[in-house]
Design an enzyme around this catalytic site. Structure first.
Site, short mmCIF file in Angstrom:
data_model
loop_
_atom_site.label_atom_id
_atom_site.label_comp_id
_atom_site.label_asym_id
_atom_site.label_seq_id
_atom_site.Cartn_x
_atom_site.Cartn_y
_atom_site.Cartn_z
N HIS A 126 8.60 27.23 37.99
CA HIS A 126 7.36 27.97 37.78
C HIS A 126 7.69 29.45 37.54
O HIS A 126 8.73 29.95 37.97
CB HIS A 126 6.44 27.84 38.99
CG HIS A 126 5.90 26.46 39.16
ND1 HIS A 126 4.92 25.93 38.35
CD2 HIS A 126 6.23 25.47 40.04
CE1 HIS A 126 4.64 24.70 38.73
NE2 HIS A 126 5.42 24.39 39.76
N ARG A 193 27.16 32.53 45.25
CA ARG A 193 28.10 33.43 44.58
C ARG A 193 29.47 32.76 44.54
O ARG A 193 29.76 31.84 45.32
CB ARG A 193 28.18 34.77 45.30
CG ARG A 193 28.72 34.68 46.72
CD ARG A 193 28.70 36.04 47.42
NE ARG A 193 29.18 35.95 48.79
CZ ARG A 193 30.46 36.05 49.15
NH1 ARG A 193 31.39 36.21 48.22
NH2 ARG A 193 30.81 35.98 50.42
#
Length: 280
Positions: A126, A193
């Site tokens: 969304h 990460r």
């Protein structure tokens, strides 16, 4: 009574095993015929999760899909999504129970990809373009997802739209991944990460490490002159020593990168408890 219970228990377990076997989706079963492609030896365990849009799903040979795994293409059943496949899972994969793979645009999962349970992979999200419209009512945005062959996704990992993982990557349990990562990456965290990568010369090492003589690696730019000077004229000898027997003859000495990978002494494991160091 104990004999009757034992006999009833045996009967129930045998009946349930027969139901699971009969309810599994395979290339030979009626449910398997609905898929665009279901390779030899592929199996979707019973009970399955929500499965629809089979016409746009391809699953390679000898791939095993666990119980209650949802595989879907499109917002709802009955929508025409075009002539080509949208969700492609390679051969020899294992998809952990309770996982969800939700495709609207394009999801490619390479050969020999293994996932833990409850992994979520989607190519649609969304948007929040209009702050005055409920987020769930704003038109979603698609971005293709690709997961390279030989990769491992830990339990509860979330792969967001636009993610591209190279070959033989590790995603730590619970990581939320977005972006592109090269082959042999180890990613962890929220947001995820890069915490480890592989180089033929360095072996496994943290990002930013640079090679030194003897094959060691050291974080880029971390060095000290042989004779450190401090304000006020104080100086320290070139061979500084620290507690624990660490010595720094002129330039700081760091633990070998492979030792850090093996022992977790670099703090990665502490920061990311979902990362299993034995996986790499």
């Amino acid at each position: 009574m104990s004999c009757v219970r034992r006999a009833m228990g045996t009967l129930i377990h045998r009946a349930y095993a027969a139901i699971r076997d009969a309810g599994a989706i395979t290339p030979a079963s009626p449910g398997g015929h609905a898929f665009r492609g279901l390779g030899e030896g592929a199996k979707i365990a019973f009970p399955p999760g929500a499965i629809f849009g089979e016409r746009w799903i391809e699953i390679g040979a000898h791939t095993l899909v666990g119980e209650r795994v949802s595989l879907s293409c499109g917002m709802m059943p009955g929508v025409d999504l075009g002539p080509g496949s949208i969700l492609r899972i390679g051969g020899g994969c294992s998809i952990g129970r309770g996982s969800h793979i939700v495709a609207h645009h394009s999801i490619d999962i390479g050969d020999d990809v293994f996932t833990g349970p409850y992994v979520y992979i989607t190519d649609q999200n969304h948007v929040y373009d209009d702050p005055d419209v409920p987020i769930g009512r704003q038109w979603p945005r698609n971005a293709a997802v690709a997961i390279g062959a030989g990769s491992w996704l830990g339990a509860g990992a979330i792969i967001l739209p636009g993610t591209r993982l190279g070959r033989h990557c590790v995603v730590a349990g619970g990581a939320v991944v977005r972006g592109e990562f090269p082959d042999h990456s180890v990613v962890a965290g929220v947001p995820a990460r890069l915490v480890r990568t592989y180089d033929p010369e360095l072996g496994w090492h943290a990002p930013g490490d640079r090679p030194e003589r003897g094959g060691r690696s050291e974080p880029a730019g971390r060095s000290e002159p042989a004779g450190r000077s401090e304000p006020g004229g104080r100086s320290e000898p070139g061979g500084r020593s620290e507690p624990g027997g660490r010595s720094e003859p002129g330039g700081r000495s760091e633990p070998d990168v492979m030792d850090a990978v093996a022992t977790g002494t670099d703090g990665v494991e502490a920061d990311h408890p979902g990362l299993d160091r034995t996986s790499f």
